[in-house]
Structures are given as structure tokens and as C-alpha cells.
Design a protein around this motif. Structure first.
Motif, PDB file in Angstrom:
ATOM      1  N   VAL A 196       1.183  -9.860  -1.788  1.00 16.57           N
ATOM      2  CA  VAL A 196       0.437  -8.619  -1.613  1.00 16.57           C
ATOM      3  C   VAL A 196       0.164  -8.470  -0.123  1.00 16.57           C
ATOM      4  O   VAL A 196      -0.314  -9.407   0.524  1.00 16.57           O
ATOM      5  CB  VAL A 196      -0.897  -8.638  -2.375  1.00 16.57           C
ATOM      6  CG1 VAL A 196      -1.689  -7.362  -2.103  1.00 16.57           C
ATOM      7  CG2 VAL A 196      -0.669  -8.832  -3.859  1.00 16.57           C
ATOM      8  N   GLN A 244      -6.868   1.216   7.341  1.00 20.95           N
ATOM      9  CA  GLN A 244      -5.585   1.258   6.640  1.00 20.95           C
ATOM     10  C   GLN A 244      -4.732   2.395   7.211  1.00 20.95           C
ATOM     11  O   GLN A 244      -5.200   3.505   7.414  1.00 20.95           O
ATOM     12  CB  GLN A 244      -5.825   1.464   5.137  1.00 20.95           C
ATOM     13  CG  GLN A 244      -4.618   1.215   4.254  1.00 20.95           C
ATOM     14  CD  GLN A 244      -3.758   2.459   4.055  1.00 20.95           C
ATOM     15  OE1 GLN A 244      -4.211   3.577   4.271  1.00 20.95           O
ATOM     16  NE2 GLN A 244      -2.517   2.264   3.649  1.00 20.95           N
ATOM     17  N   LEU A 302      -3.251  -2.400  -8.202  1.00 20.31           N
ATOM     18  CA  LEU A 302      -2.854  -3.762  -7.833  1.00 20.31           C
ATOM     19  C   LEU A 302      -2.572  -4.587  -9.082  1.00 20.31           C
ATOM     20  O   LEU A 302      -1.590  -5.344  -9.125  1.00 20.31           O
ATOM     21  CB  LEU A 302      -3.958  -4.427  -7.009  1.00 20.31           C
ATOM     22  CG  LEU A 302      -3.699  -5.889  -6.626  1.00 20.31           C
ATOM     23  CD1 LEU A 302      -2.398  -6.038  -5.841  1.00 20.31           C
ATOM     24  CD2 LEU A 302      -4.878  -6.459  -5.832  1.00 20.31           C
ATOM     25  N   GLU A 321       0.831  -1.192   0.000  1.00 22.88           N
ATOM     26  CA  GLU A 321       0.000   0.000   0.000  1.00 22.88           C
ATOM     27  C   GLU A 321       0.871   1.250   0.000  1.00 22.88           C
ATOM     28  O   GLU A 321       1.902   1.307   0.679  1.00 22.88           O
ATOM     29  CB  GLU A 321      -0.891   0.012   1.246  1.00 22.88           C
ATOM     30  CG  GLU A 321      -1.902  -1.118   1.274  1.00 22.88           C
ATOM     31  CD  GLU A 321      -2.574  -1.274   2.623  1.00 22.88           C
ATOM     32  OE1 GLU A 321      -3.742  -1.671   2.664  1.00 22.88           O
ATOM     33  OE2 GLU A 321      -1.905  -1.016   3.655  1.00 22.88           O
ATOM     34  N   GLY A 352      -9.392   1.636   0.264  1.00 20.55           N
ATOM     35  CA  GLY A 352      -8.233   0.764   0.315  1.00 20.55           C
ATOM     36  C   GLY A 352      -7.509   0.680  -1.014  1.00 20.55           C
ATOM     37  O   GLY A 352      -7.529   1.614  -1.825  1.00 20.55           O
ATOM     38  N   MET A 353      -6.830  -0.452  -1.253  1.00 23.06           N
ATOM     39  CA  MET A 353      -6.067  -0.630  -2.488  1.00 23.06           C
ATOM     40  C   MET A 353      -6.936  -0.430  -3.723  1.00 23.06           C
ATOM     41  O   MET A 353      -8.065  -0.921  -3.785  1.00 23.06           O
ATOM     42  CB  MET A 353      -5.472  -2.037  -2.548  1.00 23.06           C
ATOM     43  CG  MET A 353      -4.123  -2.190  -1.897  1.00 23.06           C
ATOM     44  SD  MET A 353      -3.385  -3.804  -2.287  1.00 23.06           S
ATOM     45  CE  MET A 353      -1.709  -3.541  -1.690  1.00 23.06           C
ATOM     46  N   VAL A 399      -3.712   3.821  -2.917  1.00 26.96           N
ATOM     47  CA  VAL A 399      -4.900   3.563  -2.113  1.00 26.96           C
ATOM     48  C   VAL A 399      -5.818   4.784  -2.154  1.00 26.96           C
ATOM     49  O   VAL A 399      -5.392   5.892  -2.463  1.00 26.96           O
ATOM     50  CB  VAL A 399      -4.537   3.240  -0.651  1.00 26.96           C
ATOM     51  CG1 VAL A 399      -3.655   1.994  -0.561  1.00 26.96           C
ATOM     52  CG2 VAL A 399      -3.841   4.420   0.022  1.00 26.96           C
ATOM     53  N   GLU A 411      -3.446 -10.258   4.523  1.00 29.71           N
ATOM     54  CA  GLU A 411      -4.299  -9.187   5.053  1.00 29.71           C
ATOM     55  C   GLU A 411      -3.891  -8.889   6.493  1.00 29.71           C
ATOM     56  O   GLU A 411      -3.722  -9.806   7.300  1.00 29.71           O
ATOM     57  CB  GLU A 411      -5.780  -9.613   5.045  1.00 29.71           C
ATOM     58  CG  GLU A 411      -6.515  -9.272   3.792  1.00 29.71           C
ATOM     59  CD  GLU A 411      -8.019  -9.431   3.951  1.00 29.71           C
ATOM     60  OE1 GLU A 411      -8.742  -9.097   2.994  1.00 29.71           O
ATOM     61  OE2 GLU A 411      -8.494  -9.897   5.018  1.00 29.71           O
ATOM     62  N   GLY A 437       1.590   3.604   3.098  1.00 31.47           N
ATOM     63  CA  GLY A 437       1.368   2.388   3.845  1.00 31.47           C
ATOM     64  C   GLY A 437       2.084   2.421   5.176  1.00 31.47           C
ATOM     65  O   GLY A 437       2.793   3.382   5.514  1.00 31.47           O
ATOM     66  N   CYS A 474      -1.953  -6.007   2.485  1.00 33.48           N
ATOM     67  CA  CYS A 474      -2.956  -4.944   2.502  1.00 33.48           C
ATOM     68  C   CYS A 474      -3.749  -4.985   3.799  1.00 33.48           C
ATOM     69  O   CYS A 474      -3.732  -5.980   4.530  1.00 33.48           O
ATOM     70  CB  CYS A 474      -3.889  -5.059   1.299  1.00 33.48           C
ATOM     71  SG  CYS A 474      -4.868  -6.582   1.285  1.00 33.48           S
ATOM     72  N   SER A 475      -4.443  -3.884   4.080  1.00 35.76           N
ATOM     73  CA  SER A 475      -5.326  -3.782   5.241  1.00 35.76           C
ATOM     74  C   SER A 475      -6.758  -3.667   4.748  1.00 35.76           C
ATOM     75  O   SER A 475      -7.073  -2.752   3.983  1.00 35.76           O
ATOM     76  CB  SER A 475      -4.972  -2.555   6.080  1.00 35.76           C
ATOM     77  OG  SER A 475      -3.657  -2.646   6.572  1.00 35.76           O
TER      78      SER A 475
END
Length: 439
Positions: A219, A226, A208, A175, A202-203, A198, A255, A178, A221-222
Motif C-alpha cells: 500500500v 496528498q 483500502l 491512491e 486521505g484513503m 480518497v 507512507e 494519486g 499512501c500520503s
């Protein structure tokens, strides 16, 4: 091209040692392009396969990286420590740390009994009661819970997953902006970060997709809260991202649902999308206690085996004393009453600042979590200007790869009543900066 340093050797080992010597002496600094395989083979009088083996071994050890048409180059020196924020100056209110409000952290409850004697827990690394609670925690949010395990925190878990799955020089989609500790961790492992833009959801799927086309093998990500922008997946965004990932079944999804119990928004998780390689890590440090270094991990069977195999060879297990403490907090009704209060307060404080900024013509991003991200033209000017007005916020530089500048404001301990004054000061600082830039 490495023209000033003469690479030597007649075997893969000898050629590799020569390149390493050049790196150690500074004759081959980071970014130096090495000769193409066939050209170096002709120069040294060896087969192309020998040079190819050399480059492969150096790549696996993180000494070189391959950049597609850019060829093979000397890798950047990996980070060995996280970029720590500057100390908070005296006399200002600290809104830079990203920490929870201590008023909403429950009092730690020690275990009813300590783990007896000197013995190994490798045969039974997880307390049955905590594993049961963990499965229920995941299932309540729609995360598959067939395979779960424990770690010492989100970074510990991510490091183990990445080191078991990837090799130095591999790329990870990250991200942007990030979480700075994750960005530093990826670099320290000798991996390359590929920025993924983002927004408030989110993303971004297009970003992506580009990162996967650039060769990302994992990958991170949150799905909500985030950090630092506060984005959270909508159901539609979740479906779009799953569709992108389905086209790359070999990629590992990680995640990081670090704010789960206090996020204040529903979870739309990618892990329920039927992807072959996935993991979701959850920690309790943001809502049970910053010193409780315990994390839960739900994942596919292959990822579980690789994670636990590495764990077995290192620390072996997460302290049973720590696990018992988490169980006691988790099963205490007062804890969940406090978390309900925290969840509501964090949402109100974050929303109050976003709305106060909007009323003054300033964009603020914070759809979930404990932080608000404010785009600025000059981070140093924004941080310095707010400091003179009694506020201390985080410069966005340590959170960014290719994203535009910004500052992160932690709203966890910012009362709703103080949001208008902070917004007024921030708007004034940004106005002064704009006037400076405008001449």
C-alpha cells in the motif's frame, strides 16, 4: 483465449520460450488469456506441474499476470517513462507544475569541505550528524525511529522497496487520484495498481479493504498533503486504516510524507500503529531545494535490511557531499524561519482558493499541501477554457486510475489576492462546459 497462436514445447523452458515468442511477434497481445493449466498440459502432453511452473516463471518476469477467476493473461507492456505534462504555453500563469514557490527555498549552502579523494563510503554510508537529525525529525511526529536510512528521493526509495518486496504481476494499492509518477513507477516495475478512492481525509477505509481483498501486497499512501487532492489523515481516519491493515500483516505499508516540514497540518501516521511491515519516506525537495535529491526512510527491521541490501548493490550510498549540504541547511536557523513563513503562506493561498471557489458554488479539495483538486465534467474543456483566460492548470487524467475527472491547481505561488479572479474564471469555464453538456 489464445486460439490463433499455437503454444508449443515439452518443458517449462520450451513452453515459456514459445509464449515469449508469441508476445514478441504480437500474436499474443496484452490481455490475451492463456489456456488453463490442465488444458494446455493435455494439449502439449506434459504434466500440469510443468505448465504451472511455466506460468509462475513468466509471472515473476512480468510477462503474464494472474487475475483470479480471470485466469492467466499476457501482461500490459510496462511503462518505460513517466507521463510528462505538456509544455506550458507562452503568456499564461503556470499553476500546473506542483512546484514550491522559489521565494521560500533557502539558498543552497555548499559543504564546508568536500569529501576527500576517491574512496568508498559503503562501510559508513550515513553521516552520523544527519542520522541524528533524521531520528529527531521522525520522533517529533511520532514515527518510530529505531531503524532509519537514506535514499536519493521518494521515487528512488519506493522503487527499491517495491522491487525488493514484490514480483512482477503483484498488486499495489494506490491512491486514486494519486501522484502520477508513482502510478507510472508501479507500472514500470511490472506491478498492477489497484485504485483506492480518497477524500479530504486521505484513503478511504472501505476502498483500502477492497484493494486488500483483491490481493494487494503493498500500500502506498500520503498521510498529509496528498497529491493531487490535498487530503490528510485525521486521528479517526488513521485508526480506521490501521485496523484495516492489521487484518493483512503480510502487506507492506509505504507512507510518503513528502511535504512534512511545510504541510501545515499535524501528522497522524499509520506507522505508529504497531504494524509489522511499514516504511515512511520523507524528502526535502519541496522545502530545501528541488535539486536536493535526498530522502530519509524510517521502517521496520526487515524492510531496512532489504532496502539497504539493494542500495549496497547499486549506488552503494547517498553522496556524502549531498548529506553535508542537507546538514548545513537543516542546522541553519534562517532555514527554519523561512520554512515557518512558507508553511503559513502555503496554507493561506490554498485556503483562499478553496473558499473563493466555494463562494461561487464550485467544489475544491485541498485540506493540506500545495494543490487544489477541482472535479469537472470535461478536463480538456476546463484546461482549454482557463488557458484562454491566462491560466494553465493540470488535467487530471495523468493522476487518475478509476476516479472521476478533475483538474489540479497548484496554489504554492498563487497570491491570496489573485484567488478570487481565478475562482471567477474557473466558475465561468465550468458553467460554459455545463451548458454545452446540457444542450
Amino acid at each position: 483465449m489464445a486460439t490463433q497462436y499455437e503454444i508449443s514445447g515439452t518443458s517449462a523452458k520450451g513452453i515459456g520460450a514459445s509464449i515469449e515468442q508469441g508476445v514478441a511477434e504480437g500474436a499474443l497481445p496484452p490481455g490475451t488469456a492463456l489456456p488453463p493449466v490442465r488444458r494446455l498440459a493435455e494439449r502439449l502432453g506434459v504434466s500440469p506441474g510443468t505448465v504451472a511452473t511455466t506460468y509462475k516463471e513468466l509471472r515473476q518476469r512480468g510477462i503474464v499476470v494472474t487475475r483470479g477467476r480471470g485466469g492467466t493473461v499476457i501482461a500490459d507492456a510496462p511503462a518505460v517513462a513517466s507521463r510528462r505534462p505538456p509544455p506550458v504555453p507562452p503568456g499564461v500563469r503556470d499553476l500546473a507544475g506542483g512546484h514550491p514557490d522559489p521565494a521560500f527555498l533557502p539558498a543552497l549552502l555548499p559543504p564546508a569541505r568536500l569529501s576527500p579523494g576517491a574512496r568508498s563510503h559503503r562501510s559508513v554510508p550515513r553521516l552520523a550528524r544527519l542520522e541524528e537529525l533524521t531520528r529527531a525529525w521522525y520522533e517529533a511526529d511520532g514515527v518510530p525511529s529505531e531503524h532509519v536510512t537514506f535514499a536519493h528521493g521518494a521515487l528512488d526509495c519506493a522503487a527499491r522497496l517495491l522491487s525488493a518486496e514484490l514480483r512482477p504481476g503483484d498488486a499495489v494499492a494506490m491512491e486514486d487520484p494519486g501522484y502520477h509518477h508513482l502510478l507510472d513507477l508501479v507500472a514500470a516495475l511490472g506491478l498492477r495498481s489497484v485504485p483506492v478512492a480518497v477524500d479530504d481525509e486521505g484513503m478511504r477505509p472501505d476502498a483500502l479493504r477492497s484493494a486488500l481483498r483483491a490481493g494487494a501486497r503493498a500500500v502506498i499512501c500520503s498521510p498529509r498533503s496528498q497529491n493531487p487532492c490535498g487530503g490528510c489523515f485525521s486521528a479517526r481516519r488513521r485508526d480506521e486504516l490501521v485496523e484495516v491493515l492489521r487484518a493483512a500483516p503480510e502487506v507492506l505499508l509505504i507512507e510518503n510524507d513528502h511535504n512534512s516540514a511545510i504541510a501545515g497540518v499535524p501528522l497522524h501516521t499509520l506507522t505508529a500503529g504497531g504494524l509489522p511491515r511499514w516504511a515512511q519516506v520523507r524528502t526535502v525537495s519541496k522545502f530545501l531545494g528541488t535539486d536536493l535529491r535526498w530522502a530519509a526512510l524510517a521502517c521496520d527491521a526487515t524492510t531496512l535490511a532489504r532496502h539497504d541490501g539493494r542500495l549496497l548493490l547499486t549506488s552503494g550510498w547517498v553522496s556524502h557531499v549531498l548529506q553535508e549540504m542537507v546538514v548545513r541547511l537543516w542546522t541553519d536557523p534562517a532555514t527554519w524561519d523561512l520554512l515557518d513563513t512558507a508553511r503559513t503562506a502555503y496554507a493561506q493561498r490554498r485556503t483562499a482558493l478553496v473558499e473563493a471557489l466555494a463562494a461561487r458554488g464550485v467544489a475544491g479539495h485541498g485540506a493540506s499541501g500545495m494543490n487544489v483538486w477541482v472535479p469537472v465534467r470535461d478536463e480538456a474543456a476546463a484546461v482549454s477554457g482557463l488557458r484562454t483566460r491566462g491560466w494553465w492548470v493540470a488535467s487530471g487524467a495523468r493522476f487518475r486510475l478509476a476516479a472521476a475527472p478533475g483538474v489540479r491547481v497548484t496554489t504554492a505561488a498563487l497570491p491570496v489576492a489573485d484567488a478570487p479572479r481565478l475562482a471567477e474564471d474557473l466558475a465561468a469555464v465550468l458553467g460554459e462546459s455545463q451548458a454545452t453538456y446540457g444542450g
